[in-house]
Design a protein around this motif. Sequence first.
Motif, short mmCIF file in Angstrom:
data_model
loop_
_atom_site.label_atom_id
_atom_site.label_comp_id
_atom_site.label_asym_id
_atom_site.label_seq_id
_atom_site.Cartn_x
_atom_site.Cartn_y
_atom_site.Cartn_z
N LEU A 1 0.34 68.77 26.85
CA LEU A 1 0.07 68.95 27.90
C LEU A 1 1.36 70.38 28.54
CD1 LEU A 1 1.71 65.68 29.74
CD2 LEU A 1 2.88 66.58 27.10
N CYS A 2 0.98 70.12 29.72
CA CYS A 2 1.70 71.30 31.01
C CYS A 2 2.89 70.73 30.74
CB CYS A 2 0.98 72.53 31.77
SG CYS A 2 -0.08 70.93 33.08
N SER A 3 3.12 69.70 31.87
CA SER A 3 4.13 69.26 32.41
C SER A 3 3.86 68.16 32.82
CB SER A 3 4.88 70.07 33.13
OG SER A 3 4.42 69.87 34.35
N SER B 1 -3.43 79.35 25.19
CA SER B 1 -4.11 78.14 25.92
C SER B 1 -2.92 77.54 25.88
CB SER B 1 -5.85 77.60 25.93
OG SER B 1 -5.01 76.41 26.98
N ASP B 2 -2.17 76.10 26.89
CA ASP B 2 -0.83 75.64 26.51
C ASP B 2 -1.59 73.74 26.46
OD1 ASP B 2 -2.40 74.83 29.03
OD2 ASP B 2 -0.43 74.67 30.07
N ASN B 3 -1.98 73.80 26.02
CA ASN B 3 -2.39 72.61 25.20
C ASN B 3 -4.58 72.76 25.34
OD1 ASN B 3 -1.61 71.39 28.28
ND2 ASN B 3 -3.92 71.38 27.85
N GLY B 4 -4.23 71.65 24.39
CA GLY B 4 -6.09 70.95 24.27
C GLY B 4 -6.79 70.58 25.50
N MET C 1 -4.26 80.43 28.82
CA MET C 1 -5.00 79.37 29.97
C MET C 1 -4.38 78.35 29.89
SD MET C 1 -7.18 81.52 30.14
CE MET C 1 -6.01 83.15 30.41
N ASP C 2 -4.75 78.09 31.21
CA ASP C 2 -4.49 76.29 30.67
C ASP C 2 -5.31 74.18 30.98
OD1 ASP C 2 -2.76 73.84 32.38
OD2 ASP C 2 -2.15 75.32 34.27
N ASP C 3 -5.27 74.35 30.10
CA ASP C 3 -5.75 73.08 29.49
C ASP C 3 -7.10 73.10 29.12
OD1 ASP C 3 -4.06 71.42 30.92
OD2 ASP C 3 -5.62 70.20 31.95
N MET C 4 -7.34 74.60 28.73
CA MET C 4 -8.81 75.25 27.63
C MET C 4 -8.70 74.93 26.72
SD MET C 4 -10.34 79.05 27.81
CE MET C 4 -10.35 79.23 28.65
N THR D 1 -9.79 76.88 34.35
CA THR D 1 -9.39 75.57 34.36
C THR D 1 -8.51 74.00 34.29
OG1 THR D 1 -8.66 76.52 31.73
CG2 THR D 1 -11.01 76.34 32.48
N HIS D 2 -7.57 73.50 34.84
CA HIS D 2 -6.62 72.72 35.22
C HIS D 2 -7.21 72.28 35.89
CE1 HIS D 2 -3.89 69.79 35.53
NE2 HIS D 2 -2.99 70.03 35.06
N ALA D 3 -7.65 70.76 36.07
CA ALA D 3 -8.39 69.92 36.88
C ALA D 3 -7.15 70.24 38.17
CB ALA D 3 -8.31 69.03 36.38
CA LIG Z 1 -2.03 72.35 30.48
#
Ligand SMILES: [Ca+2]
Lengths: 495, 495
Positions: A57-59, A241-244, A17-20, A189-191
């Motif tokens: 963070l993702c990048s 997930s990839d970050n908090g 997941m992304d930012d979940m 779930t990423h903005a």
């Molecule tokens: Ca992310």
Amino acid sequence: ATASTSSQPPNVVIMLMDDMGWGDLGCNGEPNRETPNLDQMAREGLIASSMYTAAPLCSPSYTPQNMVGGIPDDEVLLPELLAQKGYTSGLVGKWHLGHQPQYLPLKHGFDFWFGAPNCHFGPYADLLTPNIPVFLNDSMVGRYYEDFHIDKNNGVSNMTQLFTDAAVEFINREANRGPFFLLWAPDATHAPTYASEKYRGTSRRGRYGEAVRELDAGVGAILDALRAHQVDNNTLVVFTSDNGAALVSKYNGGSNGPFLCGKQTTFEGGMRAPGIFWWPGVIPAGTTTHQVSSENTQPSQPYEEAVAEWCGRRWICSRTAAQLAGVQTPQDRIYDGLALAKSLTHPQLEVQRPVFLYRGNRLMAVRRGPLKIHLWTFSTPTAELQKGINFCPGAEVPNVTTPTPTNHTARPILFNVEVDPGERYPVSHLSRTYKDAIQMLKKVVKEHEEKLVPGEPQLNWCDQAVMHWRPHGCEALKECLPIPQSNPYLCDWPH
Amino acid sequence: ATASTSSQPPNVVIMLMDDMGWGDLGCNGEPNRETPNLDQMAREGLIASSMYTAAPLCSPSYTPQNMVGGIPDDEVLLPELLAQKGYTSGLVGKWHLGHQPQYLPLKHGFDFWFGAPNCHFGPYADLLTPNIPVFLNDSMVGRYYEDFHIDKNNGVSNMTQLFTDAAVEFINREANRGPFFLLWAPDATHAPTYASEKYRGTSRRGRYGEAVRELDAGVGAILDALRAHQVDNNTLVVFTSDNGAALVSKYNGGSNGPFLCGKQTTFEGGMRAPGIFWWPGVIPAGTTTHQVSSENTQPSQPYEEAVAEWCGRRWICSRTAAQLAGVQTPQDRIYDGLALAKSLTHPQLEVQRPVFLYRGNRLMAVRRGPLKIHLWTFSTPTAELQKGINFCPGAEVPNVTTPTPTNHTARPILFNVEVDPGERYPVSHLSRTYKDAIQMLKKVVKEHEEKLVPGEPQLNWCDQAVMHWRPHGCEALKECLPIPQSNPYLCDWPH
Ligand SMILES: [Ca+2]
Ligand SMILES: [Ca+2]
């Protein structure tokens, strides 16, 4: 059945997941409990309570399209390893390991890809820069906000549905054709968060919750597909997930449960990821592992932010999944990731090892056993705070949530995050625990730094010319744009 | 089976923890997941996500023995109601509704009692004041720290084991003799926390976690006893706590999960209680109710602190349990508690109603639906903060975690606690939501205040002479002490 007695190595499905946030799952205490499929997956499988992301963070999120760099050819990604044993590998969703042609998934071991090289940012209606392309395999099949719409006003988009359908179709195609690896990386779930029309107004948590609900339904659909093909007993499924959660997004971000701060920080809220491992008949149902683990296989990489994310997307199972598949990881480099297959079947086993938490290039903290030691602390830069940006809203721990990078190397801050997951009560530096922890810290950091081979930074250079003006496939779609003159410059990342 | 078709009204077991937080349960996201029995109880039953305590503390904790007051005779407690239908009622654990003889449990509807009238505070070795007595029915059978030992150094005590054994024995005795009501109120998670020798060193969370683990085992033993007598299908079991975790105790207090602050405050961390409802065959397994509910039946009571706790100990089910038993609640007074039996079997039902949150005599906040409105805010008094006492450690929400009682009546602070359980992001007072909320607030507060009949404050007077010098039964034990001269004075409660 166990991995060793199966006639065929197990399939591997990683749901990234992304930012979940850790706290977004009902089974991790989200009070509205809107994730029935994940909760059931946890009941049928193993909860990993102490899994860490590679970076908070993702990048860099502001100008990703300008980035010149990408995953180097000499990095061996999990699908490349698994190919040795005949796996077919698919990626559905966000890639984010570089978007120039040489960096794309099919050049790095994936046999199938449906998704985008970057996050679903705009430019929306700004015609000065191209919209992010969506790829099917090696060709663009459209662009976000043009062919793949996301309504910025109400957050409606069918992308999660498309990503779920593509994952299920991949399983339908591959289930009876030898082992497969699927990386499912939807980014709803990423903005700016989004969900399909049918999820509008269905969540007590608003738009963010709608995105979570639809992703949860996708989890259910994917597990059902595995069951339908009767490969559930030979498939390891990992949810993480990839970050908090991005607390900076307020209502539109997720929850990090009891943990301190969020995305962008190396506090538990930024780094602790949800972890569920599911493999009916192999992983014992309803169990928990406290194994401290890391989603990355870090030291051969530089700690540039995007590269750390790449570690995240290459992921932990480069060792564990390789072990399950019976593949040797390359011997010409040092991996500090562990092969943890045995922890999946024997959750009470626990390997004592440190996990190193970075923000950018800087080693910020070390987690080992119940202890977490901060060498540096940094929450939200003062200038950002003044603009209303806050990575630690509502939280203020003296000397810990510092608005400037603060060096504690001379007297590190120690928390026991098993009794104090909120990082509120530093352990006294006069205690025996503290003294022992510092001894341990010195040893493991020294070993870590000795083994570390810094990679080539991939985020230093930016160039307007590398943006998505003419992705492969643009001709057929008549969506090619003129490429401006190349003019490389040193990137400026705000955080 | 349903309540209405059973030949006998259901047994009722209320498990009321002391200072245990919402976030201490694995099923509510405690990361170490050390409550397997509660987690299983939740899987087999219903999680109530939005249950509120009557007050954010059990009762003034510094000089409880001095308190002159107690539960008035004209209050009708649940066991008195249930007696009309032939229930036998037992209390195991802490009473806390007054300790003079006329206030004790057997004078207020209980048929059986094993436990103490107050918390297990000392005076420890201070011989100037008597130790707290432990009662069996109407007679003291020993004193804490003398006959019922709690080792203050290592937190070892077998009291939870005794309370569990007494609960199981009560069930063994009553299971086949008509309906019973058991209030199990062990207080091991109240400072100073304790656990049996066999639990030492078993928890990742330290001493507090040991107490939780032993209580969780007690839950398992009680449910097993119900199963063994095959009365599980005719017994409603409720698990909850009397207030949020005491964050002031740091390592030795519990967790309020994602919620703001802790015990002593009216933020979610002080007031939101864990809630599990279990009744195999009647309550659908693995469900959640979002029904906003209150543990107290408040308005006929004054909002003195201890009295609010009494509401807590008289409890919620005064309406719901009465409804299940088929007893009419008294018609000569107004109860604002609801009869919620239908919500147990139909978790999707939701009655929109306000719950009023008090600190002392002051109406601090109102929760209704997803909204929570603060009329007053107050965290830790500045003088206490200076002594290192903090009810909101690590949390600082501007204008919300105020160190003095702060009146927001002119412009209340609004949170949507479904999207923002941490009470971090106030809803803009320019929004439609805000304006509608204020309209609703005015209406429900007016109705509440019109119906409210203030009771006689029970905490105003203190007197050394009412301490436990000569509890009934002291003669046989040779533990009677001389009673000093009566000298009533106005109590001084520090918080
Ligand atoms: Ca992310
Ligand atoms: Ca209490």
